[in-house]
Design a protein around this motif. Structure first.
Motif, short mmCIF file in Angstrom:
data_model
loop_
_atom_site.label_atom_id
_atom_site.label_comp_id
_atom_site.label_asym_id
_atom_site.label_seq_id
_atom_site.Cartn_x
_atom_site.Cartn_y
_atom_site.Cartn_z
N HIS A 489 0.83 -1.20 0.00
CA HIS A 489 0.00 0.00 0.00
C HIS A 489 0.87 1.26 0.00
CE1 HIS A 489 -3.17 -2.79 1.38
NE2 HIS A 489 -4.03 -1.89 0.93
N LEU A 490 1.88 1.28 0.87
CA LEU A 490 2.69 2.48 1.05
C LEU A 490 3.33 2.93 -0.26
CD1 LEU A 490 4.42 1.73 4.46
CD2 LEU A 490 2.84 3.61 3.97
N ALA A 491 3.74 1.97 -1.07
CA ALA A 491 4.42 2.32 -2.33
C ALA A 491 3.50 3.07 -3.28
CB ALA A 491 4.93 1.04 -2.99
N LEU A 492 2.20 3.01 -3.06
CA LEU A 492 1.24 3.63 -3.97
C LEU A 492 0.84 5.04 -3.55
CD1 LEU A 492 -0.99 0.47 -4.51
CD2 LEU A 492 0.68 1.43 -6.11
N PHE A 493 1.27 5.47 -2.36
CA PHE A 493 1.00 6.85 -1.94
C PHE A 493 1.97 7.81 -2.63
CE2 PHE A 493 -1.02 4.68 1.69
CZ PHE A 493 -2.16 5.46 1.85
N SER A 494 1.61 9.09 -2.65
CA SER A 494 2.48 10.10 -3.25
C SER A 494 3.75 10.25 -2.41
CB SER A 494 1.75 11.44 -3.32
OG SER A 494 1.53 11.94 -2.02
N PRO A 495 4.84 10.76 -3.00
CA PRO A 495 6.09 10.91 -2.25
C PRO A 495 5.92 11.75 -0.99
CG PRO A 495 6.49 11.18 -4.60
CD PRO A 495 5.01 11.10 -4.43
N ALA A 496 5.19 12.86 -1.06
CA ALA A 496 5.02 13.73 0.11
C ALA A 496 4.24 13.02 1.20
CB ALA A 496 4.33 15.03 -0.28
N THR A 497 3.18 12.31 0.82
CA THR A 497 2.41 11.58 1.83
C THR A 497 3.23 10.46 2.43
OG1 THR A 497 0.31 12.11 0.75
CG2 THR A 497 0.31 10.23 2.23
N GLN A 498 4.05 9.79 1.63
CA GLN A 498 4.93 8.76 2.17
C GLN A 498 5.87 9.33 3.22
OE1 GLN A 498 6.94 6.06 -0.53
NE2 GLN A 498 5.35 6.31 -2.07
N ARG A 545 10.81 15.08 -3.54
CA ARG A 545 10.60 15.49 -4.93
C ARG A 545 9.50 14.66 -5.56
NH1 ARG A 545 13.13 18.76 -2.92
NH2 ARG A 545 15.14 19.71 -3.52
N TYR A 546 8.84 15.23 -6.52
CA TYR A 546 7.84 14.48 -7.27
C TYR A 546 8.52 13.43 -8.14
CZ TYR A 546 4.41 18.10 -6.11
OH TYR A 546 3.58 18.96 -5.45
N ALA A 547 7.82 12.35 -8.39
CA ALA A 547 8.35 11.33 -9.30
C ALA A 547 8.48 11.94 -10.70
CB ALA A 547 7.42 10.12 -9.33
N GLU A 548 9.58 11.67 -11.35
CA GLU A 548 9.81 12.25 -12.68
C GLU A 548 8.84 11.70 -13.71
OE1 GLU A 548 13.84 11.90 -13.90
OE2 GLU A 548 14.63 13.10 -12.25
N ARG A 549 8.43 10.46 -13.53
CA ARG A 549 7.49 9.86 -14.47
C ARG A 549 6.26 9.36 -13.73
NH1 ARG A 549 8.75 8.91 -19.61
NH2 ARG A 549 7.32 7.15 -19.79
N GLY A 550 5.13 9.54 -14.36
CA GLY A 550 3.91 9.00 -13.80
C GLY A 550 3.80 7.52 -14.09
N THR A 551 2.97 6.84 -13.32
CA THR A 551 2.77 5.41 -13.51
C THR A 551 1.57 5.17 -14.41
OG1 THR A 551 3.68 4.86 -11.34
CG2 THR A 551 2.25 3.22 -12.37
#
Length: 840
Positions: A489-498, A545-551
């Protein structure tokens, strides 16, 4: 003599194009400057503005509305064409127009307004206005000239997805004459898939769900058209029929007791020509990890979707402390947390009836009226969608108390004092028939997890609206607690929320095992702005930082491309495209692979029915919850584990990496069984199957697997199997004849299928008394709510004992001792936790 301002030049006769310059040129700016993050994404968009699809990602509360409006105005100024700004609902239409007024941007909500049609104002409207079969923008085949659009801004794009899918779903209610005609047409096909589900439809059982096999739907397409087409101008059909008529043979049809629902695997978005031909399409989204649905639902370019526009830093998210009380101490029940929330709303944080601090607004998000009812004695207000506009204004204007919002996890802005303590009590569940079927077939797939995480993150974002805001968040229940502790689950949250979750876990580690006072003190440190908390909160986000690429999941791209192939008369190409996606998945996700192979079979049937049935047989190997082939599937005999304790230890070791997750996992099973709620029947059956596996029993769901047999089957020992029917949704005070007959039929099914074992009939029911017309099944035992609670206590103690030291749950000897101590062994379980039926 007064100046004639009309004669005074601006120094530049051309309209401003850069969104940042448009803002700087405003005579009256709502803020002295754009936020740094807003300026960054606006500049990046401007450089990429010729790309047809652009995804803009910013943290919740990052000022996306102003960004979208400035982009729309820039497009108007450039002369590219008319501008449309889409929101999820009319409530948000008003909010966006108010924001536009502050930015001096002209808007209208009327698609026929000359200011819009002459590209002088931005049309702000909801998704439904554009995406419907009688769209003012034109639909293929309606004779209207499509409205030429320069740009479409899709606000809160992920919230749009459910509404978009709903717009492309035809629902034939049970009260409509076509419902009965369709049921009659497919009666034999439905009986073949599931005799029990068919019986449920006949009995008007609200839990009944029966998919119409794709081969039957395709083969009887002409008859379906004859039944449905005469009603195309009726209210229930007119907004959907023009969108689905040409792809009706490609749709999935599912029957329930309340409706037959018809839905394509991907919305045929090309029917809305104005949207498809728009020169620019901008999707404003929160920082969610999975953007695949933008491809499947809107037909966005997957490569462009994977290149989102983001600020350079993700540190613009406000402060949040996120705690799940049950993860800190499994003995803290939900009611205690409700009391705590009310104390913060009253300023009575010690619970002594005396206000020690200023009261704060507490907002609780719940998915249903049933969940809201649990808060009724604590809430100052319970508001629904129609109450939101006035209610949110009250929250923003001062202390209101504890407010419950029913089924509103997105599109509500609660900045600053409007919400200081946010509580998530459950998340919305799949409601339509296709989603319910997917929830069973893809229960543990990443696809389903991603959807859950999306709703959780949307909900948690309601209380923090900018980088200076702050809010404490409480998550109720074991399922939500698991979501912020489980690695998948954790891997699917946004970087800031993680990052915020990691900080919150550090805090949680210090108060683990403590009572509510420790939770109260932790929340206070956030709400009273303790300097140490603020420093650590800022530092946690500083380098994010935001992920450089979206999934964008490959199978999502494949499904979109396959549907488009089939819709243009190339079903063989569609089947091949899905097969390519299946090959790429391999062994990693068998549930998803089997589900995709069913989709491939549906396309293959249009050119080669024999090959389609062979493909479906292969799908069943990967996923036992897909459709059964026309030839049926032979039931596999359930065999008891050689050693129950060994099987239980292996099952627990495979599921849980630490003791916290073990305890949460067991608690979550019991949360899924909701007495008196027939909509939760599927959840209860799935939880009961999993419970059996936790105990080391071979456990299955024959009715779902074969269309016959009981809801659950447990192999208690080599010689005894429990035939289990779950009637947890019943509200009667006696066991009805039809339920008793169903249990008897399931016993006969096992006797016919596996005569070598003793069938023990078991029913979960609110009463052990039989109806006067019912005859009890010999040897039958009943698990009532009271005994269910006793079992819950035993399982909780079982999990707690095994979680008391690392990896103890993987030790066969330790598991054997706990199974025996809590009377959870195959020879004692039903004696301890079930009782004989009694005559009425």
């Amino acid at each position: 003599m007064p100046l004639n301002w009309d004669l005074v030049g601006t120094g530049d006769s051309e309209a401003l194009l850069r969104p940042r310059d448009i803002y700087a040129g405003l005579a009256s700016r709502p803020w002295p400057y754009l936020r740094h993050e807003q300026g960054e994404v606006l500049d990046k968009w401007f450089d990429r503005r010729e790309q047809r699809d652009v995804v803009i990602k910013q943290n919740t509360g990052g000022g996306k509305t102003a960004v979208g409006l400035l982009i729309a105005q820039s497009t108007l100024n450039e002369g590219v064409g008319k501008a449309v700004y889409l929101t999820p609902d009319n409530y948000l239409v008003k909010q966006v127009r108010q924001e536009a007024a502050r930015l001096s941007i002209a808007t209208t909500d009327d698609p026929y307004d000359p200011a819009f049609t002459t590209a002088q104002a931005v049309l702000v409207t909801n998704y439904q206005k554009l995406l419907n079969g009688r769209s003012a923008f034109g639909v293929v085949g309606d004779g209207k000239e499509p409205v030429d659009l320069g740009i479409v801004v899709v606000d809160d794009a992920h919230a749009a997805l459910a509404r978009t899918e709903d717009q492309f779903r035809l629902r034939v209610p049970a009260s409509h004459e076509a419902y009965g005609e369709l049921l009659e047409l497919f009666a034999d096909d439905l009986r073949h898939q599931s005799a029990n589900a068919w019986a449920g439809l006949e009995d008007k059982d609200p839990t009944a769900l029966a998919p119409i096999p794709f081969w039957a739907w395709a083969n009887k397409h002409d008859e379906v058209l004859k039944i449905l087409r005469p009603h195309r101008t009726e209210r229930a059909f007119e907004f959907v029929w023009p969108l689905l008529a040409e792809v009706l043979h490609l749709c999935t049809a599912t029957a329930t007791a309340t409706a037959i629902e018809v839905r394509p695997s991907c919305p045929p978005i090309d029917r809305i020509t104005s949207f498809v031909r728009a020169r620019r399409r901008v999707y404003l989204t929160a920082t969610l990890a999975d953007d695949s649905a933008l491809v499947t639902d809107f037909g966005a370019d997957p490569e462009l979707v994977a290149q989102p526009v983001t600020p350079g830093s993700a540190a613009d998210l406000g402060e949040r402390m996120i705690l799940a009380p049950v993860a800190l101490n499994p003995d803290l029940d939900d009611e205690a947390v409700r009391v705590l929330a009310r104390q913060f709303a009253d300023g009575d944080q010690d619970g002594d009836g005396i206000a020690e601090t200023d009261p704060v607004n507490v907002v609780v998000l719940v998915p249903s009226e049933r969940a809201a009812a649990a808060w009724s004695r604590h809430a100052h207000h319970i508001w629904r969608v129609d109450d939101l506009e006035a209610g949110v204004k009250k929250l923003q204007s001062g202390p209101v108390g504890l407010v419950v919002l029913v089924n509103k996890y997105d599109g509500v802005n609660l900045p600053a004092d409007a919400c200081r303590l946010l509580v998530l009590d459950q998340i919305p569940r799949p409601l339509d028939s296709v989603e319910r079927r997917e929830a069973v077939a893809l229960a543990d797939s990443t696809v389903r997890l991603a959807r859950e995480v999306q709703r959780i993150e949307q909900g948690m974002g309601r209380g923090v609206r900018d980088g200076e805001d702050y809010c404490a968040v409480l998550l109720l229940g074991a399922k939500l607690a698991t979501a912020i502790h489980d690695a998948r689950h954790l891997a699917l949250f946004s970087p800031a929320t993680q990052a915020q979750l990691k900080l919150s876990r550090d805090i949680a580690g210090q108060i683990k095992g403590e009572g509510l006072d420790a939770v109260r003190q932790a929340l206070r440190s956030c709400l009273t702005r303790v300097p140490q908390w603020r420093e650590r909160s800022r530092r946690a986000l500083a380098e994010v930082r935001y992920a450089e690429r979206g999934t964008v999941r490959p199978e999502a791209v494949a499904l979109r491309e396959a549907f488009d192939f089939a819709a243009t008369g190339r079903p063989q190409a569609a089947a091949e495209r899905v097969q390519k996606a299946v090959n790429d998945i391999g062994e990693n996700d068998k549930a998803l692979r089997g589900w995709l192979r069913e989709q491939k079979a549906a396309y293959l049937h249009l050119t080669d029915p024999v090959a389609a049935q062979q493909a479906l047989a292969g799908a069943l190997v990967d996923n036992t919850f897909v459709l059964r082939s026309v030839h049926g599937a032979a039931p596999v005999r359930l065999k008891a584990a050689a050693v129950q304790s060994r099987a239980a230890a292996e099952s627990l070791a495979d599921r849980y990496r630490d003791g916290v997750r073990l305890r949460l996992g067991v608690q979550a099973l019991f949360e899924e069984v909701v007495w008196g709620d027939d909509e939760r029947s599927d959840d209860a059956e799935a939880a009961w199957q999993s419970l059996g596996e936790h105990l080391g029993f071979a456990s299955s769901r024959p009715e779902k697997l074969y269309g016959k047999g009981p809801d659950n089957l447990w192999a208690l020992t080599a010689a005894r199997q429990a035939v289990i029917e779950l009637k947890t949704g019943c509200t009667t005070d006696t066991i009805a004849k039809k339920d008793m007959d169903q249990l008897g039929g399931s016993v006969r099914w096992l006797n016919d299928h596996n005569p070598e074992v003793e069938a023990v009939p078991v029913m979960l029911h609110p009463s052990r008394a039989t109806d006067a017309k019912a005859t009890a099944v010999p040897g039958m035992r009943v698990i009532t709510p009271e005994l269910f609670e006793k079992l819950k206590d035993a399982m909780t103690a079982y999990a707690a004992a095994l979680a008391s030291s690392p990896d103890r749950w993987a030790n066969e000897q330790a598991v054997r001792e706990q199974l025996a101590h809590h009377k959870l062994t195959g020879d004692r379980f039903l004696t301890a936790y079930a009782e004989p039926v009694s005559p009425s």
